[in-house]
Design a protein around this motif. Structure first.
Motif, PDB file in Angstrom:
ATOM      1  N   ILE A 192      38.281  30.552  38.845  1.00 56.05           N
ATOM      2  CA  ILE A 192      38.605  29.234  38.301  1.00 56.05           C
ATOM      3  C   ILE A 192      39.039  29.436  36.852  1.00 56.05           C
ATOM      4  O   ILE A 192      38.270  29.903  36.015  1.00 56.05           O
ATOM      5  CB  ILE A 192      37.407  28.284  38.412  1.00 56.05           C
ATOM      6  CG1 ILE A 192      37.050  28.115  39.897  1.00 56.05           C
ATOM      7  CG2 ILE A 192      37.699  26.955  37.736  1.00 56.05           C
ATOM      8  CD1 ILE A 192      35.736  27.418  40.135  1.00 56.05           C
ATOM      9  N   VAL A 193      40.301  29.123  36.586  1.00 57.68           N
ATOM     10  CA  VAL A 193      40.894  29.427  35.290  1.00 57.68           C
ATOM     11  C   VAL A 193      40.125  28.769  34.143  1.00 57.68           C
ATOM     12  O   VAL A 193      39.916  29.400  33.104  1.00 57.68           O
ATOM     13  CB  VAL A 193      42.389  29.048  35.267  1.00 57.68           C
ATOM     14  CG1 VAL A 193      42.988  29.233  33.882  1.00 57.68           C
ATOM     15  CG2 VAL A 193      43.159  29.883  36.287  1.00 57.68           C
ATOM     16  N   THR A 194      39.664  27.545  34.316  1.00 53.67           N
ATOM     17  CA  THR A 194      38.922  26.888  33.238  1.00 53.67           C
ATOM     18  C   THR A 194      37.607  27.601  32.945  1.00 53.67           C
ATOM     19  O   THR A 194      37.150  27.614  31.805  1.00 53.67           O
ATOM     20  CB  THR A 194      38.669  25.398  33.546  1.00 53.67           C
ATOM     21  OG1 THR A 194      38.029  25.288  34.821  1.00 53.67           O
ATOM     22  CG2 THR A 194      39.967  24.612  33.533  1.00 53.67           C
ATOM     23  N   ASP A 195      36.991  28.209  33.956  1.00 55.87           N
ATOM     24  CA  ASP A 195      35.786  29.006  33.727  1.00 55.87           C
ATOM     25  C   ASP A 195      36.120  30.289  32.966  1.00 55.87           C
ATOM     26  O   ASP A 195      35.349  30.752  32.133  1.00 55.87           O
ATOM     27  CB  ASP A 195      35.108  29.383  35.048  1.00 55.87           C
ATOM     28  CG  ASP A 195      34.493  28.198  35.756  1.00 55.87           C
ATOM     29  OD1 ASP A 195      34.350  27.124  35.134  1.00 55.87           O
ATOM     30  OD2 ASP A 195      34.165  28.348  36.948  1.00 55.87           O
ATOM     31  N   ILE A 196      37.266  30.855  33.267  1.00 55.56           N
ATOM     32  CA  ILE A 196      37.665  32.111  32.631  1.00 55.56           C
ATOM     33  C   ILE A 196      38.034  31.889  31.166  1.00 55.56           C
ATOM     34  O   ILE A 196      37.597  32.636  30.292  1.00 55.56           O
ATOM     35  CB  ILE A 196      38.828  32.767  33.408  1.00 55.56           C
ATOM     36  CG1 ILE A 196      38.344  33.186  34.802  1.00 55.56           C
ATOM     37  CG2 ILE A 196      39.403  33.959  32.645  1.00 55.56           C
ATOM     38  CD1 ILE A 196      39.447  33.596  35.756  1.00 55.56           C
ATOM     39  N   ILE A 197      38.807  30.863  30.885  1.00 56.68           N
ATOM     40  CA  ILE A 197      39.238  30.651  29.498  1.00 56.68           C
ATOM     41  C   ILE A 197      38.294  29.763  28.703  1.00 56.68           C
ATOM     42  O   ILE A 197      38.444  29.648  27.500  1.00 56.68           O
ATOM     43  CB  ILE A 197      40.677  30.099  29.428  1.00 56.68           C
ATOM     44  CG1 ILE A 197      40.770  28.714  30.063  1.00 56.68           C
ATOM     45  CG2 ILE A 197      41.656  31.068  30.055  1.00 56.68           C
ATOM     46  CD1 ILE A 197      42.098  28.036  29.863  1.00 56.68           C
ATOM     47  N   GLY A 198      37.306  29.182  29.375  1.00 55.72           N
ATOM     48  CA  GLY A 198      36.429  28.233  28.693  1.00 55.72           C
ATOM     49  C   GLY A 198      35.031  28.736  28.393  1.00 55.72           C
ATOM     50  O   GLY A 198      34.191  27.982  27.913  1.00 55.72           O
ATOM     51  N   THR A 199      34.771  30.011  28.664  1.00 58.88           N
ATOM     52  CA  THR A 199      33.444  30.556  28.386  1.00 58.88           C
ATOM     53  C   THR A 199      33.588  31.906  27.679  1.00 58.88           C
ATOM     54  O   THR A 199      34.606  32.593  27.809  1.00 58.88           O
ATOM     55  CB  THR A 199      32.637  30.783  29.686  1.00 58.88           C
ATOM     56  OG1 THR A 199      33.301  31.787  30.477  1.00 58.88           O
ATOM     57  CG2 THR A 199      32.500  29.507  30.494  1.00 58.88           C
ATOM     58  N   GLU A 200      32.563  32.276  26.937  1.00 58.97           N
ATOM     59  CA  GLU A 200      32.596  33.567  26.249  1.00 58.97           C
ATOM     60  C   GLU A 200      32.707  34.715  27.253  1.00 58.97           C
ATOM     61  O   GLU A 200      33.497  35.643  27.069  1.00 58.97           O
ATOM     62  CB  GLU A 200      31.344  33.738  25.395  1.00 58.97           C
ATOM     63  CG  GLU A 200      31.364  35.004  24.560  1.00 58.97           C
ATOM     64  CD  GLU A 200      30.190  35.112  23.620  1.00 58.97           C
ATOM     65  OE1 GLU A 200      29.898  36.247  23.212  1.00 58.97           O
ATOM     66  OE2 GLU A 200      29.556  34.086  23.300  1.00 58.97           O
ATOM     67  N   LYS A 201      31.938  34.644  28.317  1.00 56.54           N
ATOM     68  CA  LYS A 201      31.994  35.684  29.350  1.00 56.54           C
ATOM     69  C   LYS A 201      33.389  35.734  29.974  1.00 56.54           C
ATOM     70  O   LYS A 201      33.915  36.814  30.262  1.00 56.54           O
ATOM     71  CB  LYS A 201      30.934  35.423  30.421  1.00 56.54           C
ATOM     72  CG  LYS A 201      30.832  36.520  31.452  1.00 56.54           C
ATOM     73  CD  LYS A 201      29.678  36.282  32.405  1.00 56.54           C
ATOM     74  CE  LYS A 201      29.557  37.449  33.383  1.00 56.54           C
ATOM     75  NZ  LYS A 201      28.407  37.308  34.252  1.00 56.54           N
ATOM     76  N   GLY A 202      33.982  34.579  30.185  1.00 56.58           N
ATOM     77  CA  GLY A 202      35.324  34.516  30.745  1.00 56.58           C
ATOM     78  C   GLY A 202      36.373  35.113  29.825  1.00 56.58           C
ATOM     79  O   GLY A 202      37.262  35.849  30.272  1.00 56.58           O
ATOM     80  N   ILE A 203      36.272  34.830  28.536  1.00 56.87           N
ATOM     81  CA  ILE A 203      37.221  35.379  27.568  1.00 56.87           C
ATOM     82  C   ILE A 203      37.087  36.898  27.510  1.00 56.87           C
ATOM     83  O   ILE A 203      38.076  37.627  27.448  1.00 56.87           O
ATOM     84  CB  ILE A 203      37.012  34.755  26.179  1.00 56.87           C
ATOM     85  CG1 ILE A 203      37.357  33.258  26.202  1.00 56.87           C
ATOM     86  CG2 ILE A 203      37.819  35.484  25.114  1.00 56.87           C
ATOM     87  CD1 ILE A 203      38.813  32.948  26.471  1.00 56.87           C
ATOM     88  N   GLU A 204      35.849  37.396  27.549  1.00 57.85           N
ATOM     89  CA  GLU A 204      35.636  38.849  27.558  1.00 57.85           C
ATOM     90  C   GLU A 204      36.247  39.484  28.815  1.00 57.85           C
ATOM     91  O   GLU A 204      36.874  40.539  28.744  1.00 57.85           O
ATOM     92  CB  GLU A 204      34.150  39.168  27.464  1.00 57.85           C
ATOM     93  CG  GLU A 204      33.553  38.852  26.112  1.00 57.85           C
ATOM     94  CD  GLU A 204      32.035  38.974  26.073  1.00 57.85           C
ATOM     95  OE1 GLU A 204      31.421  39.315  27.114  1.00 57.85           O
ATOM     96  OE2 GLU A 204      31.461  38.724  25.012  1.00 57.85           O
ATOM     97  N   ALA A 205      36.073  38.817  29.945  1.00 53.26           N
ATOM     98  CA  ALA A 205      36.641  39.320  31.196  1.00 53.26           C
ATOM     99  C   ALA A 205      38.165  39.276  31.149  1.00 53.26           C
ATOM    100  O   ALA A 205      38.831  40.224  31.568  1.00 53.26           O
ATOM    101  CB  ALA A 205      36.117  38.508  32.383  1.00 53.26           C
ATOM    102  N   LEU A 206      38.715  38.202  30.627  1.00 54.95           N
ATOM    103  CA  LEU A 206      40.169  38.081  30.518  1.00 54.95           C
ATOM    104  C   LEU A 206      40.729  39.159  29.602  1.00 54.95           C
ATOM    105  O   LEU A 206      41.747  39.781  29.903  1.00 54.95           O
ATOM    106  CB  LEU A 206      40.557  36.690  30.015  1.00 54.95           C
ATOM    107  CG  LEU A 206      42.053  36.418  29.880  1.00 54.95           C
ATOM    108  CD1 LEU A 206      42.768  36.589  31.220  1.00 54.95           C
ATOM    109  CD2 LEU A 206      42.277  35.025  29.311  1.00 54.95           C
TER     110      LEU A 206
END
Length: 84
Positions: free
Chosen positions: A40-54
């Motif tokens: 879920i893109v909003t989970d990826i770009i909207g959380t610290e863990k998501g930004i690190e993963a991205l």
């Protein structure tokens, strides 16, 4: 500029296409799934863990760059993962 995906030929390459559906990045998608199992893109770009993963995904794949590393097309390679 051509809007199609340069790796798989999808008619229109969207921001969601590369991280969620482009077959060229299937082997590295587990990096993003560490932050959002369902990609879920909003989970990826909207959380610290998501930004690190991205960030790790982009580093591994050179996705969204005009010219990508040849390592994207390696066979039998294991993508790196982000630390827990």
């Amino acid at each position: 500029e051509n809007a199609s995906c340069p790796t798989c030929g999808e008619h229109i390459q969207t921001r969601e296409h590369i991280p969620t559906t482009c077959p060229a990045f299937e082997d590295c998608r587990n990096i993003l799934q560490s932050a959002s199992e369902d990609l879920i893109v909003t989970d990826i770009i909207g959380t610290e863990k998501g930004i690190e993963a991205l960030s790790a995904f982009l580093k591994e794949t050179d996705a969204f760059k005009k010219s990508r590393r040849s390592s994207l097309y390696r066979t039998n390679s294991q993508p790196s993962s982000i630390p827990e």
